[in-house]
Design a protein around this motif. Sequence first.
Motif, PDB file in Angstrom:
ATOM      1  N   VAL A 151       0.860  -1.173   0.000  1.00 46.50           N
ATOM      2  CA  VAL A 151       0.000   0.000   0.000  1.00 46.50           C
ATOM      3  C   VAL A 151       0.901   1.229   0.000  1.00 46.50           C
ATOM      4  N   VAL A 152       0.645   2.134  -0.940  1.00 52.76           N
ATOM      5  CA  VAL A 152       1.431   3.359  -1.055  1.00 52.76           C
ATOM      6  C   VAL A 152       0.487   4.545  -0.896  1.00 52.76           C
ATOM      7  N   GLN A 153       0.898   5.521  -0.075  1.00 49.48           N
ATOM      8  CA  GLN A 153       0.087   6.719   0.133  1.00 49.48           C
ATOM      9  C   GLN A 153       0.887   7.940  -0.300  1.00 49.48           C
ATOM     10  N   PHE A 154       0.260   8.794  -1.108  1.00 48.48           N
ATOM     11  CA  PHE A 154       0.856  10.061  -1.522  1.00 48.48           C
ATOM     12  C   PHE A 154       0.048  11.198  -0.911  1.00 48.48           C
ATOM     13  N   VAL A 155       0.751  12.188  -0.363  1.00 48.22           N
ATOM     14  CA  VAL A 155       0.118  13.321   0.311  1.00 48.22           C
ATOM     15  C   VAL A 155       0.683  14.608  -0.273  1.00 48.22           C
ATOM     16  N   ASP A 156      -0.180  15.600  -0.468  1.00 47.30           N
ATOM     17  CA  ASP A 156       0.284  16.892  -0.957  1.00 47.30           C
ATOM     18  C   ASP A 156      -0.607  17.981  -0.376  1.00 47.30           C
ATOM     19  N   ALA A 157      -0.086  19.193  -0.309  1.00 48.87           N
ATOM     20  CA  ALA A 157      -0.855  20.338   0.186  1.00 48.87           C
ATOM     21  C   ALA A 157      -0.537  21.555  -0.657  1.00 48.87           C
ATOM     22  N   GLY A 158      -1.553  22.384  -0.868  1.00 50.32           N
ATOM     23  CA  GLY A 158      -1.381  23.653  -1.557  1.00 50.32           C
ATOM     24  C   GLY A 158      -1.394  24.769  -0.523  1.00 50.32           C
ATOM     25  N   PHE A 159      -0.332  25.531  -0.449  1.00 51.88           N
ATOM     26  CA  PHE A 159      -0.177  26.571   0.572  1.00 51.88           C
ATOM     27  C   PHE A 159      -1.007  27.805   0.238  1.00 51.88           C
ATOM     28  N   ILE A 216      -3.923  10.186  -1.476  1.00 51.27           N
ATOM     29  CA  ILE A 216      -4.472   9.046  -2.210  1.00 51.27           C
ATOM     30  C   ILE A 216      -3.665   7.813  -1.843  1.00 51.27           C
ATOM     31  N   CYS A 217      -4.367   6.691  -1.659  1.00 48.17           N
ATOM     32  CA  CYS A 217      -3.733   5.413  -1.331  1.00 48.17           C
ATOM     33  C   CYS A 217      -3.925   4.449  -2.501  1.00 48.17           C
ATOM     34  N   PHE A 218      -2.865   3.742  -2.848  1.00 52.54           N
ATOM     35  CA  PHE A 218      -2.892   2.742  -3.907  1.00 52.54           C
ATOM     36  C   PHE A 218      -2.521   1.383  -3.346  1.00 52.54           C
ATOM     37  N   LEU A 219      -3.176   0.341  -3.843  1.00 59.27           N
ATOM     38  CA  LEU A 219      -2.756  -1.034  -3.617  1.00 59.27           C
ATOM     39  C   LEU A 219      -1.969  -1.435  -4.852  1.00 59.27           C
ATOM     40  N   ILE A 220      -0.694  -1.775  -4.651  1.00 63.84           N
ATOM     41  CA  ILE A 220       0.186  -2.074  -5.764  1.00 63.84           C
ATOM     42  C   ILE A 220       0.588  -3.542  -5.702  1.00 63.84           C
ATOM     43  N   GLY A 221       0.318  -4.258  -6.784  1.00 68.30           N
ATOM     44  CA  GLY A 221       0.672  -5.662  -6.909  1.00 68.30           C
ATOM     45  C   GLY A 221       1.604  -5.870  -8.078  1.00 68.30           C
ATOM     46  N   PRO A 222       1.856  -7.130  -8.440  1.00 63.85           N
ATOM     47  CA  PRO A 222       2.799  -7.425  -9.523  1.00 63.85           C
ATOM     48  C   PRO A 222       2.426  -6.765 -10.853  1.00 63.85           C
ATOM     49  N   ASN A 223       1.150  -6.782 -11.219  1.00 65.36           N
ATOM     50  CA  ASN A 223       0.723  -6.213 -12.502  1.00 65.36           C
ATOM     51  C   ASN A 223      -0.428  -5.236 -12.340  1.00 65.36           C
ATOM     52  N   THR A 224      -0.551  -4.630 -11.181  1.00 71.12           N
ATOM     53  CA  THR A 224      -1.701  -3.766 -10.928  1.00 71.12           C
ATOM     54  C   THR A 224      -1.338  -2.612 -10.004  1.00 71.12           C
ATOM     55  N   CYS A 225      -2.056  -1.527 -10.172  1.00 65.95           N
ATOM     56  CA  CYS A 225      -1.960  -0.364  -9.291  1.00 65.95           C
ATOM     57  C   CYS A 225      -3.374   0.192  -9.171  1.00 65.95           C
ATOM     58  N   VAL A 226      -4.019  -0.043  -8.024  1.00 68.65           N
ATOM     59  CA  VAL A 226      -5.429   0.272  -7.854  1.00 68.65           C
ATOM     60  C   VAL A 226      -5.600   1.330  -6.764  1.00 68.65           C
ATOM     61  N   PRO A 227      -6.252   2.465  -7.044  1.00 67.75           N
ATOM     62  CA  PRO A 227      -6.549   3.419  -5.976  1.00 67.75           C
ATOM     63  C   PRO A 227      -7.601   2.828  -5.039  1.00 67.75           C
ATOM     64  N   ILE A 228      -7.318   2.868  -3.720  1.00 69.69           N
ATOM     65  CA  ILE A 228      -8.267   2.281  -2.777  1.00 69.69           C
ATOM     66  C   ILE A 228      -8.939   3.331  -1.890  1.00 69.69           C
ATOM     67  N   SER A 229      -8.348   4.511  -1.759  1.00 68.82           N
ATOM     68  CA  SER A 229      -9.014   5.599  -1.036  1.00 68.82           C
ATOM     69  C   SER A 229      -8.356   6.924  -1.385  1.00 68.82           C
ATOM     70  N   TRP A 230      -9.115   8.012  -1.215  1.00 68.02           N
ATOM     71  CA  TRP A 230      -8.563   9.339  -1.435  1.00 68.02           C
ATOM     72  C   TRP A 230      -9.344  10.341  -0.605  1.00 68.02           C
ATOM     73  N   ILE A 231      -8.727  11.487  -0.350  1.00 70.16           N
ATOM     74  CA  ILE A 231      -9.383  12.568   0.385  1.00 70.16           C
ATOM     75  C   ILE A 231      -8.790  13.898  -0.073  1.00 70.16           C
ATOM     76  N   CYS A 232      -9.611  14.906  -0.094  1.00 73.50           N
ATOM     77  CA  CYS A 232      -9.183  16.266  -0.383  1.00 73.50           C
ATOM     78  C   CYS A 232      -9.985  17.177   0.543  1.00 73.50           C
ATOM     79  N   LYS A 233      -9.295  18.069   1.254  1.00 76.86           N
ATOM     80  CA  LYS A 233     -10.020  18.928   2.187  1.00 76.86           C
ATOM     81  C   LYS A 233      -9.294  20.248   2.386  1.00 76.86           C
ATOM     82  N   LYS A 234     -10.068  21.230   2.791  1.00 76.62           N
ATOM     83  CA  LYS A 234      -9.516  22.525   3.166  1.00 76.62           C
ATOM     84  C   LYS A 234      -9.004  22.406   4.596  1.00 76.62           C
TER      85      LYS A 234
END
Length: 71
Positions: free
Chosen positions: A14-22, A36-54
């Motif tokens: 599971v890989v999570q990427f985080v970013d913010a706009g100042f 955004i969180c991805f489930l990464i396997g041998p031949n797949t990369c699937v987004p499993i959750s995401w969030i965006c908020k102020k």
Amino acid sequence: MSGRMCLVNRISSVVQFVDAGFAGDLMDSKSTGGAICFLIGPNTCVPISWICKKIGAVCHSSTEAEVVSLD
């Protein structure tokens, strides 16, 4: 954009990427964060959750916005 990874088993992770706009909102100088969180396997990369908020607090730097967005 920053990321972190944890091992789920020997063939997937599971890989999570985080970013913010100042201070993206010109009316109240608040920042926006997202992740955004991805489930990464041998031949797949699937987004499993995401969030965006102020972000509720007014941040005084882009570094602070990044750290606050992790909460």
